[in-house]
Write an enzyme that holds these catalytic residues in place. Structure first.
Site, PDB file in Angstrom:
ATOM      1  N   ASP A   1       0.826  -1.201   0.000  1.00  0.00           N
ATOM      2  CA  ASP A   1       0.000   0.000   0.000  1.00  0.00           C
ATOM      3  C   ASP A   1       0.863   1.255   0.000  1.00  0.00           C
ATOM      4  OD1 ASP A   1      -2.123  -1.587   0.006  1.00  0.00           O
ATOM      5  OD2 ASP A   1      -2.880  -1.034   2.000  1.00  0.00           O
TER       6      ASP A   1
ATOM      7  N   TYR B   1       2.349   1.989  -3.323  1.00  0.00           N
ATOM      8  CA  TYR B   1       1.282   2.486  -4.201  1.00  0.00           C
ATOM      9  C   TYR B   1       0.996   3.958  -3.878  1.00  0.00           C
ATOM     10  CZ  TYR B   1      -3.441   2.677  -6.263  1.00  0.00           C
ATOM     11  OH  TYR B   1      -4.558   3.017  -6.990  1.00  0.00           O
ATOM     12  N   ASP B   2       0.897   4.250  -2.568  1.00  0.00           N
ATOM     13  CA  ASP B   2       0.615   5.626  -2.160  1.00  0.00           C
ATOM     14  C   ASP B   2       1.717   6.577  -2.599  1.00  0.00           C
ATOM     15  OD1 ASP B   2      -1.660   4.700  -1.107  1.00  0.00           O
ATOM     16  OD2 ASP B   2      -1.003   4.744   0.987  1.00  0.00           O
TER      17      ASP B   2
ATOM     18  N   SER C   1     -37.651   6.885 -12.945  1.00  0.00           N
ATOM     19  CA  SER C   1     -37.102   8.123 -12.390  1.00  0.00           C
ATOM     20  C   SER C   1     -38.256   9.107 -12.223  1.00  0.00           C
ATOM     21  CB  SER C   1     -35.993   8.663 -13.270  1.00  0.00           C
ATOM     22  OG  SER C   1     -36.457   8.751 -14.573  1.00  0.00           O
TER      23      SER C   1
ATOM     24  N   LYS D   1     -35.826  15.002  -1.473  1.00  0.00           N
ATOM     25  CA  LYS D   1     -35.254  14.203  -2.560  1.00  0.00           C
ATOM     26  C   LYS D   1     -33.744  14.133  -2.321  1.00  0.00           C
ATOM     27  CE  LYS D   1     -35.141  13.730  -7.568  1.00  0.00           C
ATOM     28  NZ  LYS D   1     -33.709  13.773  -7.816  1.00  0.00           N
TER      29      LYS D   1
ATOM     30  N   ARG E   1     -29.361   0.979  -9.859  1.00  0.00           N
ATOM     31  CA  ARG E   1     -30.493   1.230 -10.756  1.00  0.00           C
ATOM     32  C   ARG E   1     -30.188   0.787 -12.183  1.00  0.00           C
ATOM     33  NH1 ARG E   1     -32.279   5.142 -14.181  1.00  0.00           N
ATOM     34  NH2 ARG E   1     -34.517   5.448 -14.185  1.00  0.00           N
TER      35      ARG E   1
ATOM     36  N   GLU F   1     -32.278   5.363  -1.414  1.00  0.00           N
ATOM     37  CA  GLU F   1     -31.089   6.088  -1.841  1.00  0.00           C
ATOM     38  C   GLU F   1     -29.925   5.789  -0.906  1.00  0.00           C
ATOM     39  OE1 GLU F   1     -32.046   7.615  -4.476  1.00  0.00           O
ATOM     40  OE2 GLU F   1     -30.534   9.135  -4.988  1.00  0.00           O
TER      41      GLU F   1
ATOM     42  N   LYS G   1     -37.753  20.738  -7.915  1.00  0.00           N
ATOM     43  CA  LYS G   1     -36.322  20.987  -7.762  1.00  0.00           C
ATOM     44  C   LYS G   1     -36.067  22.209  -6.884  1.00  0.00           C
ATOM     45  CE  LYS G   1     -33.676  18.805 -10.147  1.00  0.00           C
ATOM     46  NZ  LYS G   1     -33.036  17.502  -9.849  1.00  0.00           N
TER      47      LYS G   1
ATOM     48  N   CYS H   1      -3.627  23.700 -31.826  1.00  0.00           N
ATOM     49  CA  CYS H   1      -2.879  23.416 -33.059  1.00  0.00           C
ATOM     50  C   CYS H   1      -2.385  24.678 -33.749  1.00  0.00           C
ATOM     51  CB  CYS H   1      -3.735  22.589 -34.021  1.00  0.00           C
ATOM     52  SG  CYS H   1      -5.100  23.512 -34.717  1.00  0.00           S
TER      53      CYS H   1
HETATM   54  S1  IVH Z   1     -39.437   7.989  -5.393  1.00  0.00           S
HETATM   55  C1  IVH Z   1     -41.037   5.905  -9.119  1.00  0.00           C
HETATM   56  N1  IVH Z   1     -38.471   9.412  -3.474  1.00  0.00           N
HETATM   57  O1  IVH Z   1     -34.581  10.491  -7.431  1.00  0.00           O
HETATM   58  C2  IVH Z   1     -39.964   6.787  -8.702  1.00  0.00           C
HETATM   59  N2  IVH Z   1     -37.070   8.995  -5.344  1.00  0.00           N
HETATM   60  O2  IVH Z   1     -34.780  11.693 -10.068  1.00  0.00           O
HETATM   61  C3  IVH Z   1     -39.480   6.383  -7.384  1.00  0.00           C
HETATM   62  N3  IVH Z   1     -34.837   9.963  -5.148  1.00  0.00           N
HETATM   63  O3  IVH Z   1     -34.386   7.529  -9.269  1.00  0.00           O
HETATM   64  C4  IVH Z   1     -38.651   7.374  -6.791  1.00  0.00           C
HETATM   65  N4  IVH Z   1     -35.090  10.853  -3.166  1.00  0.00           N
HETATM   66  O4  IVH Z   1     -33.175   7.639  -7.021  1.00  0.00           O
HETATM   67  C5  IVH Z   1     -38.225   8.888  -4.677  1.00  0.00           C
HETATM   68  N5  IVH Z   1     -37.740  10.648  -1.679  1.00  0.00           N
HETATM   69  C6  IVH Z   1     -37.497  10.110  -2.864  1.00  0.00           C
HETATM   70  C7  IVH Z   1     -36.265  10.255  -3.503  1.00  0.00           C
HETATM   71  C8  IVH Z   1     -36.089   9.688  -4.759  1.00  0.00           C
HETATM   72  C9  IVH Z   1     -34.255  10.669  -4.165  1.00  0.00           C
HETATM   73  C10 IVH Z   1     -34.167   9.624  -6.427  1.00  0.00           C
HETATM   74  C11 IVH Z   1     -34.435   8.253  -6.956  1.00  0.00           C
HETATM   75  C12 IVH Z   1     -34.925   8.453  -8.365  1.00  0.00           C
HETATM   76  C13 IVH Z   1     -34.457   9.823  -8.648  1.00  0.00           C
HETATM   77  C14 IVH Z   1     -35.308  10.484  -9.698  1.00  0.00           C
END
Ligand code: IVH
Length: 707
Positions: free
Chosen positions: A49, A52-53, A98, A134, A155, A192, A332, A429
Site C-alpha cells: 500500500d 502504491y501511495d 425516475s 429528494k 439502478r 437512496e 427541484k 494546433c
Molecule cells: S421515489 C417511481 N423518493 O430520485 C420513482 N425517489 O430523479 C421512485 N430519489 O431515481 C422514486 N429521493 O433515485 C423517490 N424521496 C425520494 C427520492 C427519490 C431521491 C431519487 C431516486 C430516483 C431519482 C429520480
C-alpha cells in the site's frame, strides 16, 4: 520496456525539467493503472500500500508543479475503482423509474390540475400528497426473499442494474433480515444510498493525506464507495440508506404512501425526514419553503423535494409514463451560489472545433459540491461580463449542469487587473480561428478552430464521440484508451480502430505488452470492436459527429435515405442550394437549412468524405425504419402465459407488437418479460429460474398505458 526503470524515476520533483515531468506523469499514470488492474480486477496487488501511495503522491506533486501537463488518463482524474467489470448484471423485478421535475408554483398547480383531471376530481376535492426530501445520492434496489436480504442492485438502466449484494449489506440502514415478521415472500425495497457531509469531508481529508484524488461531491463518493469490488472498502466508507419506495411486493403496501412509510420503518429501514402529509398546494409550498430554509443544516445533500399521491389506489389510477410515474413528481430546489476567485481562464477545443473558455476557480464548496471549474460559454460572454483572471465572481451550481459564473464582484477587483484577450489562434494546433456567418446575417458567438482533423484536440474529441454509447458503443474503448492509442500513433481516425487487431496480429505492435494491457484485456477490446462493426445506420450517422446532428436528427436522416451509400451520394451532390438533392435534404421534416447546410458542409470536405468511405469498408450497416418516438418496448421479447382477465392472449400480442415488442411462444434467456395471467404453469417457473422479469396483468396494463 520495464516502465519502472525509466531514467527519471528517482529524480526529485523540483529537479525535473518540463519534458522530464511529462515523461514521469505518463509513466506514473500507466503504472498506477496497471497496479489498479492487479488490485481491482485480478485481486492480486503486486506492491505494498505504501509503495502504491508513494506513486500517487509523486504524481500529485508533479501535477501541482506542472498543472498544464496533467494527463487525461491521470489517476488524479478518476476516483476509486473504474473497473466495473467485476459486477454481474441483475434484472429488477419491477422497473426502477425516475421522476419528472417541476420548478415553480405554476408547474405545481399544473401538475395538480392534471392529476385531478385524470382522476375525474374537481380542484376543490382534497388530494392528499406526501412530501419528502429528494436525496441526492445513488438509488439502489434491495430484494428480500423470505425476509432475508437476497440481492442488492444499482439502478442501472432501470430494468437491470449491477449486483452489489455484498456491498449493500454493509450500508447503514439496510437490514440483512427484516425486523417485523409480516412480509411477503419477495419484497423489493428501493431507496437512496448516500454519504453524509461529515463522512464525506473525512473521506476527502484521508484521500488528500494519502495523495489520492478528492471526490467532488457526496453523490460521487457514495457511488464510488458502493461500487468497490472489495466490500471491506465499502464498509470503511460509512454509507447510509434511506428507503422511500418499493418494487415487487405482492401488494404488501396497499393503503397509503404515509402508511407505507410506517411499514418500511417497522421492517427496519430508516426514512428520509422531514416528511409531511399535505392536503393542498399551499401546504406543499409551505413544506418546500421550509426545506429550503433547513437545507444547509441537513447532514446530507438534497436536490429537491418529492410529492407523491398518498392513496395507493389513486397512484395506480394515474399510472406511469414511459420512464417516470404520474403519481409522483420532483420539485427541484433553486441553484446554490458562492463567491470565489478565477485563477485562470483556459480554452478548450471541442469536437466541432468550438473554442470554449473555462474558468479555473479557487475550489469552493457550493451546497456540498466542490467546484473548481465554470464554463464561460464564449468570448462574448467574457466581454459582456468583463470577466478577468484574478476576479472574484459569483458562481452558481444547478444540479448536474456545469457551474456558471453569474457576475464579477467589481468592488473586489485588483487595480492591476487586465482585460482577458481571447486567442486569435487555436491554442491546441495554432490554426486560424473563425466565427461562422449565420443565415440571419450575424456571426455566431462561438469561435472555431479551422484545423479540422489536423487539430489534435478536435480529432481526439471526435474519436471519443465516435466510440460513445449512442454511437458505436465500443466497450472498453473510452477516453483514456483513445488517448493512449492516439499517442502511440495507432489510431488517427475512425477506420484505424478497426485495423488494430489485424495490425496487432501482424506484429506491427503488441497491445498485450503495453503497460495497462494484458492478453485478456486485448482480447476483450478486439471482441467489443468487432461487435461494434454491425451497426444501425442512424447510429453511424450520429457517430460521425456532424455539427447539429444528434441522435434524433440521425434517425430522421436514416429514415429518409435508408442506405448509407445512397445517403453519401445524395449529400455529395447537394452542393448548390437550388439543386434537387439539397432541396430534398432540407425538406425532411425536422431537418431544415441550418442542419442541412451542416451535413452538406461535412461531406463536402474531401478529407471527411474520404474518411467515411474508408470506414464503410469495415462496417456491416443495417437499416430499419425508426419511429423517433420509439417506445422502450421496441424489440423487447415477451412471452404470454396463463389467461388474462381483460383481453385474450392474441389481443395482448397485437397490442405488444404495435409497440414494437416481439412475442415469442417459449421462455428462453432472450426473453425480457413474461406476462403471467391466471393459472400460469411451467413457463412461469422457467422464467423465475432464468431471472426474467415477470409482469402481472395489472403491470401489463400500466405498461401499455405508459406508451
Ligand atoms: S421515489 C417511481 N423518493 O430520485 C420513482 N425517489 O430523479 C421512485 N430519489 O431515481 C422514486 N429521493 O433515485 C423517490 N424521496 C425520494 C427520492 C427519490 C431521491 C431519487 C431516486 C430516483 C431519482 C429520480
Amino acid at each position: 520496456m520495464n516502465i519502472s526503470q525509466k531514467k527519471n524515476y528517482n529524480t526529485p520533483v523540483d529537479k525535473l525539467s518540463k519534458k522530464e515531468a511529462e515523461e514521469e506523469l505518463i509513466r506514473l499514470a500507466n503504472l498506477i493503472s496497471k497496479y489498479n488492474i492487479d488490485y481491482y480486477i485480478n485481486n492480486n496487488s503486486k506492491i505494498s500500500d505504501s509503495e502504491y501511495d508513494n506513486l500517487w503522491r509523486r504524481n500529485k506533486l508533479i501535477e501541482e508543479k506542472f498543472p498544464s501537463l496533467v494527463q487525461t488518463n491521470s489517476p488524479s482524474l478518476y476516483i476509486g475503482s473504474n473497473y466495473d467489470s467485476g459486477f454481474t448484471k441483475v434484472k429488477h423485478l419491477e422497473p426502477m423509474l425516475s421522476l419528472s421535475n417541476i420548478f415553480n408554483e405554476k408547474d405545481l398547480d399544473d401538475y395538480i390540475t392534471q392529476v385531478n383531471k385524470i382522476l375525474g376530481f374537481n380542484d376543490q376535492d382534497t388530494l392528499e400528497i406526501v412530501a419528502e426530501p429528494k436525496i441526492d445520492g445513488v438509488s439502489a434496489s434491495i430484494l428480500y426473499k423470505d425476509g432475508e436480504l437476497f440481492i442488492g442492485s444499482t439502478r442501472g438502466n432501470g430494468f437491470e442494474g449491477e449486483d452489489i449484494t455484498e456491498n449493500i449489506k454493509v450500508v447503514k440502514g439496510v437490514p440483512v433480515k427484516l425486523k417485523s415478521n409480516d412480509y411477503p415472500e419477495l419484497l423489493e425495497i428501493r431507496g437512496e444510498v448516500y454519504m453524509n457531509h461529515e463522512d464525506f469531508i473525512k473521506l476527502n481529508k484521508l484521500q488528500k493525506e494519502d495523495g489520492k484524488p478528492i471526490y467532488s461531491n457526496p453523490r460521487n463518493s457514495a457511488s464510488g464507495s458502493l461500487r468497490q469490488l472489495d466490500p471491506r472498502v465499502t464498509a470503511e466508507r460509512k454509507l447510509n440508506f434511506f428507503a422511500y419506495t418499493w418494487g415487487a411486493s405482492s401488494n404488501y403496501f396497499n393503503t397509503t404512501q404515509w402508511e407505507a412509510r410506517k411499514k418500511l420503518e417497522e421492517l427496519g429501514f430508516i426514512l428520509n425526514e422531514p416528511s409531511k402529509l399535505c392536503r393542498n398546494s399551499g401546504e406543499l409550498i409551505k413544506y418546500y419553503n421550509e426545506i429550503i430554509e433547513i437545507r444547509s443544516s441537513l447532514n446530507f445533500d438534497i436536490d429537491g423535494v418529492v410529492y407523491k399521491l398518498n392513496e395507493l389506489e389513486l397512484q395506480k389510477k394515474v399510472g406511469v409514463r414511459t420512464r417516470s410515474p404520474r403519481w409522483a413528481v420532483a420539485h427541484k430546489l433553486p441553484a446554490e451560489k458562492g463567491v470565489t476567485v478565477i485563477d485562470n481562464i483556459d480554452i478548450q477545443v471541442g469536437r466541432t472545433g468550438s473554442l470554449t473558455p473555462v474558468a479555473r476557480l479557487k475550489p469552493i464548496n457550493v451546497g456540498g459540491v466542490l467546484i473548481t471549474n465554470a464554463t464561460l460559454h464564449n468570448s462574448h460572454e467574457i466581454k459582456k461580463k468583463d470577466i478577468r483572471v484574478g476576479d472574484s465572481v459569483v458562481v452558481q451550481r444547478a444540479g448536474d449542469v456545469i457551474p456558471q459564473v453569474l457576475n464579477v464582484i467589481l468592488s473586489k477587483r485588483k487595480k492591476n487587473s487586465k482585460k482577458f484577450i481571447f486567442p486569435k489562434n487555436c491554442p491546441e494546433c495554432g490554426s486560424d480561428t473563425f466565427s461562422e456567418l449565420l443565415s440571419n446575417g450575424e456571426f455566431e458567438k462561438t469561435v472555431r478552430c479551422s484545423g479540422g482533423i489536423n487539430c489534435s484536440s478536435q480529432t481526439l474529441e471526435k474519436l471519443n464521440h465516435f466510440v460513445s454509447i449512442n454511437a458505436l458503443n465500443i466497450e472498453g474503448l473510452g477516453e483514456k484508451q483513445i488517448k493512449f492509442f492516439w499517442e502511440e500513433g495507432l489510431i488517427g481516425d475512425f477506420k484505424d480502430i478497426f485495423l488494430l487487431e489485424n495490425n496487432d496480429s501482424q506484429n506491427k505492435f503488441k497491445l498485450s505488452e503495453f503497460s495497462g494491457w494484458g492478453k485478456q484485456s486485448a482480447i476483450n477490446l478486439y471482441k467489443s470492436i468487432n461487435k461494434s462493426r454491425k451497426i444501425e445506420m442512424y447510429r453511424l450517422i450520429y457517430a460521425l459527429g456532424i455539427r447539429h446532428v444528434g441522435v434524433q436528427i440521425a434517425k430522421l436522416l436514416s429514415n429518409y435515405y435508408k442506405e448509407m451509400n445512397f445517403f453519401l451520394d445524395e449529400i455529395s451532390s447537394a452542393t448548390e442550394k437550388a439543386n434537387q438533392s439539397y432541396l430534398d435534404l432540407i425538406s425532411i421534416d425536422g431537418v431544415g437549412p441550418k442542419i442541412g447546410d451542416s451535413v452538406v458542409k461535412y461531406f463536402n470536405n474531401k478529407q471527411n468524405f474520404q474518411l467515411v468511405k474508408e470506414l464503410l469498408n469495415h462496417l456491416d450497416i443495417s437499416y430499419r425504419f425508426i419511429d423517433i418516438t420509439e417506445s422502450f418496448l421496441n424489440n423487447k421479447v415477451f412471452v404470454l402465459t396463463g389467461s388474462l382477465n381483460n383481453m385474450s392472449r392474441s389481443q395482448a400480442k397485437i397490442k405488444l407488437e404495435k409497440l414494437g415488442a416481439k412475442v415469442s411462444s417459449s421462455v428462453s434467456p432472450k426473453t425480457d418479460y413474461l406476462i403471467a395471467g391466471n393459472k400460469s404453469g411451467s413457463k412461469l417457473s422457467k422464467a423465475r429460474q432464468l431471472n426474467i422479469k415477470i409482469l402481472s396483468e395489472e403491470d401489463f396494463n400500466i405498461l401499455l398505458n405508459s406508451n
